[in-house]
Scaffold this active site. Structure first.
Site, short mmCIF file in Angstrom:
data_model
loop_
_atom_site.label_atom_id
_atom_site.label_comp_id
_atom_site.label_asym_id
_atom_site.label_seq_id
_atom_site.Cartn_x
_atom_site.Cartn_y
_atom_site.Cartn_z
CD GLU A 188 7.52 -12.39 -21.12
OE1 GLU A 188 8.39 -11.67 -21.63
OE2 GLU A 188 7.43 -13.60 -21.38
NE ARG A 226 9.80 -17.71 -36.29
CZ ARG A 226 10.66 -18.70 -36.35
NH1 ARG A 226 11.52 -18.77 -37.35
NH2 ARG A 226 10.69 -19.63 -35.40
N GLY A 227 7.24 -15.69 -33.24
CA GLY A 227 6.48 -16.82 -32.71
C GLY A 227 7.13 -18.11 -33.16
CD GLN A 250 14.87 -17.12 -24.64
OE1 GLN A 250 14.20 -16.78 -23.66
NE2 GLN A 250 14.33 -17.68 -25.71
P1 FAD Z 1 13.02 -13.52 -35.79
O1 FAD Z 1 13.72 -12.28 -35.42
O2 FAD Z 1 12.12 -13.47 -36.98
O3 FAD Z 1 14.13 -14.66 -36.01
C1 FAD Z 1 13.77 -16.03 -36.16
C2 FAD Z 1 14.93 -16.80 -36.78
O4 FAD Z 1 15.07 -16.46 -38.15
C3 FAD Z 1 16.29 -16.53 -36.15
O5 FAD Z 1 17.04 -17.73 -36.19
C4 FAD Z 1 16.92 -15.48 -37.05
O6 FAD Z 1 18.34 -15.53 -37.03
C5 FAD Z 1 16.35 -15.86 -38.40
N1 FAD Z 1 16.06 -14.74 -39.29
C6 FAD Z 1 15.53 -13.56 -38.94
N2 FAD Z 1 15.33 -12.80 -40.04
C7 FAD Z 1 15.72 -13.54 -41.10
C8 FAD Z 1 15.73 -13.33 -42.50
N3 FAD Z 1 15.32 -12.18 -43.05
N4 FAD Z 1 16.20 -14.34 -43.31
C9 FAD Z 1 16.63 -15.51 -42.77
N5 FAD Z 1 16.64 -15.76 -41.43
C10 FAD Z 1 16.18 -14.79 -40.61
N6 FAD Z 1 6.73 -16.36 -28.54
C11 FAD Z 1 5.37 -16.29 -28.54
O7 FAD Z 1 4.71 -17.07 -29.23
N7 FAD Z 1 4.69 -15.39 -27.74
C12 FAD Z 1 5.36 -14.50 -26.96
O8 FAD Z 1 4.73 -13.69 -26.27
C13 FAD Z 1 6.79 -14.53 -26.95
N8 FAD Z 1 7.51 -13.65 -26.19
C14 FAD Z 1 8.88 -13.65 -26.26
C15 FAD Z 1 9.61 -12.67 -25.56
C16 FAD Z 1 11.02 -12.65 -25.61
C17 FAD Z 1 11.77 -11.58 -24.87
C18 FAD Z 1 11.71 -13.64 -26.35
C19 FAD Z 1 13.21 -13.67 -26.38
C20 FAD Z 1 10.99 -14.61 -27.06
C21 FAD Z 1 9.58 -14.62 -27.04
N9 FAD Z 1 8.82 -15.55 -27.77
C22 FAD Z 1 7.45 -15.49 -27.77
C23 FAD Z 1 9.50 -16.61 -28.52
C24 FAD Z 1 9.81 -16.20 -29.99
O9 FAD Z 1 8.60 -16.07 -30.70
C25 FAD Z 1 10.67 -17.32 -30.58
O10 FAD Z 1 11.93 -17.32 -29.98
C26 FAD Z 1 10.78 -17.37 -32.09
O11 FAD Z 1 11.32 -18.64 -32.46
C27 FAD Z 1 11.68 -16.31 -32.71
O12 FAD Z 1 11.13 -15.08 -32.60
P2 FAD Z 1 11.98 -13.77 -33.06
O13 FAD Z 1 11.06 -12.63 -32.95
O14 FAD Z 1 13.28 -13.72 -32.37
O15 FAD Z 1 12.17 -14.15 -34.62
#
Ligand code: FAD
Length: 317
Positions: free
Chosen positions: A18, A124-125, A210
């Site tokens: 990445e 999500r970000g 992660q």
């Molecule tokens: P989600 O899957 O939406 O989860 C976020 C939180 O909400 C979690 O605690 C989950 O348990 C909870 N949740 C999910 N769905 C629900 C629901 N329906 N109701 C209630 N709670 C819920 N960030 C960037 O800005 N740019 C990047 O390029 C980037 N790349 C990444 C690549 C990887 C491999 C990883 C692991 C992370 C990356 N991140 C990036 C960071 C990521 O955006 C953050 O970790 C963010 O806080 C969570 O994203 P997620 O997609 O896991 O969120």
């Protein structure tokens, strides 16, 4: 080709990494140099992160402060297209909910489809620095799950505007994030797993984890995912330690533990040069064990510093 097809066709554990887009105003050459150094390990796909707009206060000569928006690292889609064009390697742009309306997301996906980029990592970000918690755009998505649903809809030919007729179906392979040590906001591991399963049930094709430094956390995570009925590939994310201070900062940034033995070894290092060597040794041991367990791919977070990743890959591939 889709990430999942690369995995299906693979005879051994794949290598991928990445990168971050360069800072605004910098050239893409440093990105190419980083990629050139890792080509010998035959990366099947390269992820490019997305960085959200932030707000900063700019001080003027008269002392007044002006709130201005800055995108420090723009260009994710352009870099993906440039890499695919130059190296003929598949790219995976990261798409996030934060800062986007659903329409803007749809348009970005249309651009990617036209560019022949059929892989996306849907996230999500995080909250921007001026916000305490993540705040979605009023017309945007709350969770990565909603982004998965939008992509799955477009793959089925369902766009935001339901008056459209005879529409092109997109063909995206959707990756999502998973957290062996739990996402920092989740009240407990089980609820985080429940929402991860919701992303997969909605159509996510694979998971990238992660970063972690203790393989037993990854193995336990995979076991729990499988027990919960999550059957898609789970790609481990690895980041080589490169500085002494990372032992202190990474746990709070990524909500991860650094194993005691690694902490002790890093604390004994005189400087970052020594820490980097320890980071490579630890990363190589992790990578070798993961390969032995037939993980689908090792995905390295190079953070623009490919040297340690190169040294680890050299030892295990
Ligand atoms: P989600 O899957 O939406 O989860 C976020 C939180 O909400 C979690 O605690 C989950 O348990 C909870 N949740 C999910 N769905 C629900 C629901 N329906 N109701 C209630 N709670 C819920 N960030 C960037 O800005 N740019 C990047 O390029 C980037 N790349 C990444 C690549 C990887 C491999 C990883 C692991 C992370 C990356 N991140 C990036 C960071 C990521 O955006 C953050 O970790 C963010 O806080 C969570 O994203 P997620 O997609 O896991 O969120």
């Amino acid at each position: 080709m889709k990430v999942t097809d690369h995995i299906k066709n693979a005879k051994k554990t794949l290598f991928s990494f990445e990168i971050l887009p360069p800072l605004k105003g910098k050239s893409i050459e440093s990105i190419y140099e980083g990629i050139d150094n890792l080509l010998e390990f035959d990366p099947k796909f390269i992820d490019v992160t997305y960085h959200r707009q932030e707000y900063v206060y700019k001080k003027h000569a008269n002392g007044l402060l002006e709130k201005v928006s800055v995108r420090k690292r723009p260009g994710t889609v352009g870099i993906c297209a440039a890499i695919k064009n130059k190296y003929n390697i598949d790219t995976v742009p990261h798409l996030i909910c934060g800062g986007f309306t659903r329409d803007e997301t749809e348009n970005a996906l249309i651009d990617l489809h036209f560019l022949g980029i059929h892989n996306v990592l849907l996230l999500r970000g995080d909250a921007i620095k001026t916000e305490k918690d993540f705040v979605p755009n009023p017309n945007g998505h709350n969770y990565a799950l909603d982004l998965v649903k939008q992509v799955v809809n477009m793959n089925a030919g369902v766009y935001m505007d339901d008056d459209l007729v005879d529409v092109a179906h997109t063909n995206f392979c959707a990756g999502v994030a998973g957290y062996p040590e739990k996402h920092f906001e989740a009240p407990n591991f089980e609820s985080d797993l429940k929402y991860l399963k919701a992303k997969v049930d909605a159509g996510a094709d694979y998971i990238v984890t992660q970063l972690f430094f203790d393989n037993s956390k990854y193995f336990a995570f995979v076991d729990k995912c499988r027990a919960a009925g999550i059957n898609v590939p789970i790609i481990p994310g690895l980041k080589p330690l490169t500085t002494k201070s990372q032992v202190k900062v990474l746990p709070s940034i990524f909500n991860i533990d650094i194993p005691f033995d690694l902490t002790e070894a890093i604390n004994k290092c005189k400087d970052d040069k020594e820490a980097k060597i320890v980071g490579v040794e630890w990363g190589a041991a992790q990578a070798a064990e993961l390969i032995k367990h037939n993980v689908p791919c090792l995905h390295f977070y190079t953070m623009g510093k490919g040297e340690s990743t190169h040294n680890i890959a050299k030892l295990v591939y």
